[in-house]
Design a protein around this motif. Structure first.
Motif, PDB file in Angstrom:
ATOM      1  N   SER A   9       0.838  -1.186   0.000  1.00 57.72           N
ATOM      2  CA  SER A   9       0.000   0.000   0.000  1.00 57.72           C
ATOM      3  C   SER A   9       0.876   1.241   0.000  1.00 57.72           C
ATOM      4  O   SER A   9       2.024   1.214   0.442  1.00 57.72           O
ATOM      5  CB  SER A   9      -0.909   0.006   1.239  1.00 57.72           C
ATOM      6  N   ASP A  69      -3.377   3.763   1.775  1.00 53.22           N
ATOM      7  CA  ASP A  69      -4.412   3.558   0.759  1.00 53.22           C
ATOM      8  C   ASP A  69      -4.775   2.095   0.618  1.00 53.22           C
ATOM      9  O   ASP A  69      -4.001   1.194   0.948  1.00 53.22           O
ATOM     10  CB  ASP A  69      -3.931   4.093  -0.593  1.00 53.22           C
ATOM     11  N   VAL A  70      -5.998   1.871   0.115  1.00 48.11           N
ATOM     12  CA  VAL A  70      -6.450   0.528  -0.237  1.00 48.11           C
ATOM     13  C   VAL A  70      -7.030   0.640  -1.646  1.00 48.11           C
ATOM     14  O   VAL A  70      -8.241   0.715  -1.831  1.00 48.11           O
ATOM     15  CB  VAL A  70      -7.502  -0.011   0.757  1.00 48.11           C
ATOM     16  N   THR A  89      -6.870   3.170  -4.441  1.00 46.78           N
ATOM     17  CA  THR A  89      -7.720   4.350  -4.397  1.00 46.78           C
ATOM     18  C   THR A  89      -7.119   5.573  -5.073  1.00 46.78           C
ATOM     19  O   THR A  89      -5.957   5.596  -5.465  1.00 46.78           O
ATOM     20  CB  THR A  89      -7.982   4.706  -2.925  1.00 46.78           C
ATOM     21  N   ARG A 105     -10.674   3.405  -0.831  1.00 48.91           N
ATOM     22  CA  ARG A 105     -10.723   3.584   0.621  1.00 48.91           C
ATOM     23  C   ARG A 105      -9.325   3.875   1.153  1.00 48.91           C
ATOM     24  O   ARG A 105      -8.332   3.414   0.602  1.00 48.91           O
ATOM     25  CB  ARG A 105     -11.285   2.305   1.265  1.00 48.91           C
ATOM     26  N   VAL A 106      -9.269   4.631   2.265  1.00 46.45           N
ATOM     27  CA  VAL A 106      -8.007   4.853   2.959  1.00 46.45           C
ATOM     28  C   VAL A 106      -8.202   4.606   4.446  1.00 46.45           C
ATOM     29  O   VAL A 106      -9.301   4.799   4.986  1.00 46.45           O
ATOM     30  CB  VAL A 106      -7.451   6.280   2.754  1.00 46.45           C
ATOM     31  N   ASP A 107      -7.128   4.166   5.102  1.00 46.18           N
ATOM     32  CA  ASP A 107      -7.105   4.007   6.558  1.00 46.18           C
ATOM     33  C   ASP A 107      -6.205   5.084   7.138  1.00 46.18           C
ATOM     34  O   ASP A 107      -5.107   5.323   6.626  1.00 46.18           O
ATOM     35  CB  ASP A 107      -6.575   2.623   6.946  1.00 46.18           C
ATOM     36  N   SER A 133      -4.473   6.497  10.752  1.00 46.81           N
ATOM     37  CA  SER A 133      -4.162   6.197  12.149  1.00 46.81           C
ATOM     38  C   SER A 133      -3.506   7.414  12.791  1.00 46.81           C
ATOM     39  O   SER A 133      -2.645   8.055  12.193  1.00 46.81           O
ATOM     40  CB  SER A 133      -3.240   4.980  12.258  1.00 46.81           C
ATOM     41  N   GLU A 161      -8.025   4.958  15.146  1.00 44.86           N
ATOM     42  CA  GLU A 161      -8.066   4.469  13.774  1.00 44.86           C
ATOM     43  C   GLU A 161      -9.324   5.007  13.093  1.00 44.86           C
ATOM     44  O   GLU A 161     -10.420   4.977  13.661  1.00 44.86           O
ATOM     45  CB  GLU A 161      -8.078   2.936  13.742  1.00 44.86           C
ATOM     46  N   PHE A 162      -9.159   5.479  11.850  1.00 46.03           N
ATOM     47  CA  PHE A 162     -10.282   6.014  11.087  1.00 46.03           C
ATOM     48  C   PHE A 162     -10.286   5.391   9.700  1.00 46.03           C
ATOM     49  O   PHE A 162      -9.241   4.992   9.180  1.00 46.03           O
ATOM     50  CB  PHE A 162     -10.176   7.537  10.964  1.00 46.03           C
ATOM     51  N   VAL A 163     -11.471   5.336   9.092  1.00 45.00           N
ATOM     52  CA  VAL A 163     -11.630   4.813   7.737  1.00 45.00           C
ATOM     53  C   VAL A 163     -12.442   5.814   6.932  1.00 45.00           C
ATOM     54  O   VAL A 163     -13.483   6.299   7.406  1.00 45.00           O
ATOM     55  CB  VAL A 163     -12.318   3.440   7.721  1.00 45.00           C
ATOM     56  N   VAL A 210     -14.036   6.310   2.872  1.00 49.60           N
ATOM     57  CA  VAL A 210     -14.278   5.642   1.587  1.00 49.60           C
ATOM     58  C   VAL A 210     -14.628   6.695   0.543  1.00 49.60           C
ATOM     59  O   VAL A 210     -14.711   7.896   0.834  1.00 49.60           O
ATOM     60  CB  VAL A 210     -15.409   4.601   1.721  1.00 49.60           C
TER      61      VAL A 210
END
Length: 346
Positions: A191, A203-204, A206, A225-227, A229, A234-236, A238
């Motif tokens: 990633s 990133d996932v 994206t 989507r992204v993660d 931290s 932790e936040f997500v 989309v």
């Protein structure tokens, strides 16, 4: 008086040289009896021939001197080669140790794709220039820059941005805004990671942007989507979401459409699409994705016709929507631009 020593007679010089060699050779062993007898006999015959009576003490000294000369020569021949080899090894090692350590090879992670330098407030790297791990990319007012990472990822820097390349898939944003397009590969090996003082964005598969201003972190997701931290939090986010992390540890989530003007600044930095021998369908898909719009055909027959149409030429100097207009003007296809769609018609 004939003083051969004071006049530097060759024999005396040879004797003096031999004496120094003998001293360097160290204590001598007793002369073997057979050697002493053979040398004594030879010297005795030479003196008889010269009609000079031999003196026992002088003969002995001469015998010993001759034996010592022979011994010294043999010792010299025996040790000369090993000593020379050892000296050459010492010299080679010394030269090796004295050589400065070679600098580690720089790792190329990407290439500069596009440069926008309207204000010319500072020197920017030219298009095509390599980007190395450890480089710091910086834009000033009116400047923008994009790079292609590992021949796949598009990374775009807005004006007044400083981004450090830690590795091929890891970066550090110190200020400003950066946009990343990692493509349609949802199952890549690695990633893309962007570190900031306010948190880390991963990133996932994206398209997303990361902005750092006044110690506030703004992460917007155009696709995928992204993660995010931040410490233990932790936040997500989309597609269509915009996450804001405030300095006071608060978090807000807003909506942002893929075709929103928020993304317009990225269009001028899009990698050039090589249309030569590419299908019209592939080109239109690229343009739709770059503008955050859906590609729509009036019917399937029109879609199949676009797939069979090959293109030639170049759109290097055009932004995505400008390229669509330019390319379709040379075909029988027409298009209609809507807020969230590019509609292809007859």
């Amino acid at each position: 008086m004939n003083d051969k020593t004071s006049q530097g007679h060759p024999e005396d010089r040879d004797d003096a040289t031999m004496e120094r060699l003998l001293r360097l050779a160290g204590p001598q062993a007793r002369i073997p009896a057979d050697i002493e007898a053979r040398v004594y006999e030879r010297v005795h015959r030479e003196w008889q021939t010269a009609s000079q009576p031999p003196d026992g003490a002088r003969v002995y000294r001469h015998v010993r001197r001759e034996w010592q000369k022979d011994t010294t020569r043999r010792r010299y021949r025996r040790w000369a080669l090993p000593v020379a080899l050892a000296a050459s090894v010492v010299l080679a090692v010394t030269l090796l140790l004295q050589q400065p350590p070679s600098a580690p090879a720089r790792v190329t992670i990407g290439t500069v794709a596009r440069v926008v330098d309207a204000a010319a407030s500072g020197a920017l790297p030219a298009a095509g220039q390599p980007v190395y791990a450890g480089d710091v990319l910086a834009t000033g007012a009116g400047q923008k820059l994009s790079v292609v990472i590992n021949n796949a990822v598009s990374l775009r820097l807005d004006q007044d941005t400083t981004l450090a390349a830690v590795a091929g898939d890891e970066f550090r944003l110190d200020s400003g805004r950066v946009y990343a397009d990692t493509g349609d590969f949802m199952y890549r090996d690695h990633s893309l990671v962007v570190h900031t003082p306010m948190g880390t964005v991963t990133d996932v598969g994206t398209q997303f942007s990361v902005q750092l201003a006044a110690e506030n972190l703004d992460v917007a997701v155009r696709e995928g989507r992204v993660d995010v931290s931040r410490g233990a939090d932790e936040f997500v986010a989309v597609a269509g979401e915009r996450l804001r992390l405030r300095e006071n540890d608060t978090a807000e989530m807003d909506a942002v459409a893929p075709h929103d003007p928020f993304w317009d600044w990225t269009a001028s930095l899009a990698p050039v699409f090589d249309i030569e021998n590419k299908s019209l369908l592939d080109f239109l898909r690229w343009a739709a994705r770059e503008t955050g719009r859906e590609l729509v055909f009036e019917d399937n027959e029109l879609r199949m016709s676009a797939m069979r149409t090959d293109l030639h030429g170049s759109v290097e100097d055009f932004e995505p929507l400008e390229a669509v207009e330019s390319v379709l003007a040379t075909t029988n296809f027409r298009y209609r631009l809507e807020a969230d769609r590019i509609v292809i018609e007859r």
